[in-house]
Design an enzyme around this catalytic site. Sequence first.
Site, PDB file in Angstrom:
ATOM      1  N   GLU A  51      -7.441  56.461 -17.592  1.00  0.00           N
ATOM      2  CA  GLU A  51      -8.195  55.735 -16.527  1.00  0.00           C
ATOM      3  C   GLU A  51      -7.541  55.472 -15.136  1.00  0.00           C
ATOM      4  O   GLU A  51      -7.746  54.535 -14.599  1.00  0.00           O
ATOM      5  CB  GLU A  51      -8.852  54.423 -16.995  1.00  0.00           C
ATOM      6  CG  GLU A  51      -9.554  54.512 -18.020  1.00  0.00           C
ATOM      7  CD  GLU A  51     -10.143  52.965 -18.550  1.00  0.00           C
ATOM      8  OE1 GLU A  51     -11.110  52.872 -19.061  1.00  0.00           O
ATOM      9  OE2 GLU A  51      -9.298  52.296 -18.779  1.00  0.00           O
TER      10      GLU A  51
HETATM   11  C1  TNX Z   1     -11.006  51.927 -22.216  1.00  0.00           C
HETATM   12  S1  TNX Z   1      -9.450  53.268 -23.901  1.00  0.00           S
HETATM   13  C2  TNX Z   1      -9.503  51.594 -21.931  1.00  0.00           C
HETATM   14  C3  TNX Z   1      -8.828  50.441 -21.873  1.00  0.00           C
HETATM   15  C4  TNX Z   1     -10.110  49.281 -22.111  1.00  0.00           C
HETATM   16  C5  TNX Z   1     -11.086  49.704 -23.164  1.00  0.00           C
HETATM   17  C6  TNX Z   1     -11.980  48.827 -23.895  1.00  0.00           C
HETATM   18  C7  TNX Z   1      -8.670  53.482 -22.795  1.00  0.00           C
HETATM   19  C8  TNX Z   1      -7.585  54.420 -23.122  1.00  0.00           C
HETATM   20  N1  TNX Z   1      -8.774  52.641 -21.830  1.00  0.00           N
HETATM   21  O1  TNX Z   1      -8.535  49.893 -20.684  1.00  0.00           O
HETATM   22  O2  TNX Z   1      -9.485  48.172 -22.627  1.00  0.00           O
HETATM   23  O3  TNX Z   1     -11.771  51.097 -22.756  1.00  0.00           O
HETATM   24  O4  TNX Z   1     -13.005  49.560 -24.614  1.00  0.00           O
END
Ligand code: TNX
Length: 502
Positions: free
Chosen positions: A313
């Site tokens: 992300e």
């Molecule tokens: C996505 S999964 C994220 C996290 C959040 C999560 C909540 C991932 C690699 N990144 O930053 O906590 O969703 O479900």
Amino acid sequence: MKGVAVTRGLGDVIPAPGEVRPDTAADFTIDSGTRISAAAGTEDVAEHLAAALRPATGYGLPIGGAGLDAGAVTSGVIALVVDAALGSEAYRMEISPGGILLTGGDPAGVFYGVQTLRQLLPAEIYAGVPQQVTWTVPGGTISDRPRFSYRSGMLDVARHFFTVAEAKSYLDTLVQFKINHLHLHLTDDQGWRIEIDSWPKLTAISGGEGTGVDGVGPGFYTKADYSELVAYAAARFVTIVPEIDMPGHVNAAQVAYPELTTDGIAPEPRTDVEVGYSSLVAAKKETYTFADDVLREIAALTPGPYIHIGGDEALVTTAEDYRTFIERLLPLVVKHGKRPLGWHEMASADLPPTTIVQYWRIEATDDGTARAAAAGHKVIMSPADRTYLDMKYAADTTPGLDWAGLVSIEQAYGWDPADRLPGVTEDSLLGVEAPLWSETLRTLADAQTMTFPRLPAIAEIGWSPRETHNWESFRTRLAACAPRWRAQGVAFHPAPEINWPH
Ligand code: TNX
């Protein structure tokens, strides 16, 4: 008067054992005369077994030394032996009226046999004080080995901090299902949870009061705390996998050290649940000094082979900057003697050969992960719509998020990692992980409620041969866990699709 215990079948275990040959004429009963014999290398597991059985049985269960030849179980003995020919983490348990011969391919295999044995005993075995129960173990032979070598849980201690005691307790509940890795998500926008000597403000500023989601999840691990957790895990055959999330998810680091931002101005601390707004600066030399220092200190503290660098992300990092950063970062992990592990977005960059990719999204295809697998990289499967323990079970359950959909127990159980992504087959898989993100969690009981009963589903997918997977069988075996969790004081979600015993 002894109470009448619920009779267990030899195969009534989670994860389902590979091969089960019951012999109903061969039950063994643990009694006040039972002793444990420990061959060389199994002494610690013998202590673990005795500690698990003594409180509820009230028996002494002395641990006698060797003097016992494999195959020759004398009356009233639980014999622990090692035979490397079985293979790593495998075990064979032969239960007969005279005793139990538990052979592991290595001490870890013996440990997994012990976890199976605990499940074969009446649920009262988890009580903390002596119970009036006949401690009968069903007779026969179990031969068992893991499908995957990486079977993992993840705890997000950044959004909400969990203390050493809480993390140990969480780990104790996972190992009962033969989980062998615990991934710690140590850093994120809302907090930095691991002490770094060369950058002390990380925890001094971003680990204290007011950090975490809603400002109510403060705390951090000192180096001594972290090492204590690593040792506790190792004693239970669990490898700690530390994650330092970069280049995104770094607001807490930038609050402490503004030189890690583009303009050198400290951002406001954040306690909301937004993602994707912070980034390290690919073109700044401070970025790599910081990363190198942190990775060096983490590597020095971590005996396990992996360092997880996050990589997810990074929504405000340009594609070019992201590649530049990852391609400079991963060689630093290798330089410090570790295998880089990261979320699958990282597969858009050139990866050192030892790098492992962890798939987390809900899509049915992913070109980057497939390309990495084709190039020989191992893959860990954590598709959010199946394995995310922070998703709600149903629309009306709390806590939890729902961006990946609702994850019922059947949803968590009904998939196979080798079928999930085109181009990622059995041979590419290192294993599976069930991540628990903590934005909506406030207590250890919240963490347990989200983990149980879904973690056992993921554990069975990670351990048991594919041909044993069967929802009807699983839900029956799962129901039998309820009294065990109750006896241990472990919170779980009483999902209506399971016929829980009262
Ligand atoms: C996505 S999964 C994220 C996290 C959040 C999560 C909540 C991932 C690699 N990144 O930053 O906590 O969703 O479900």
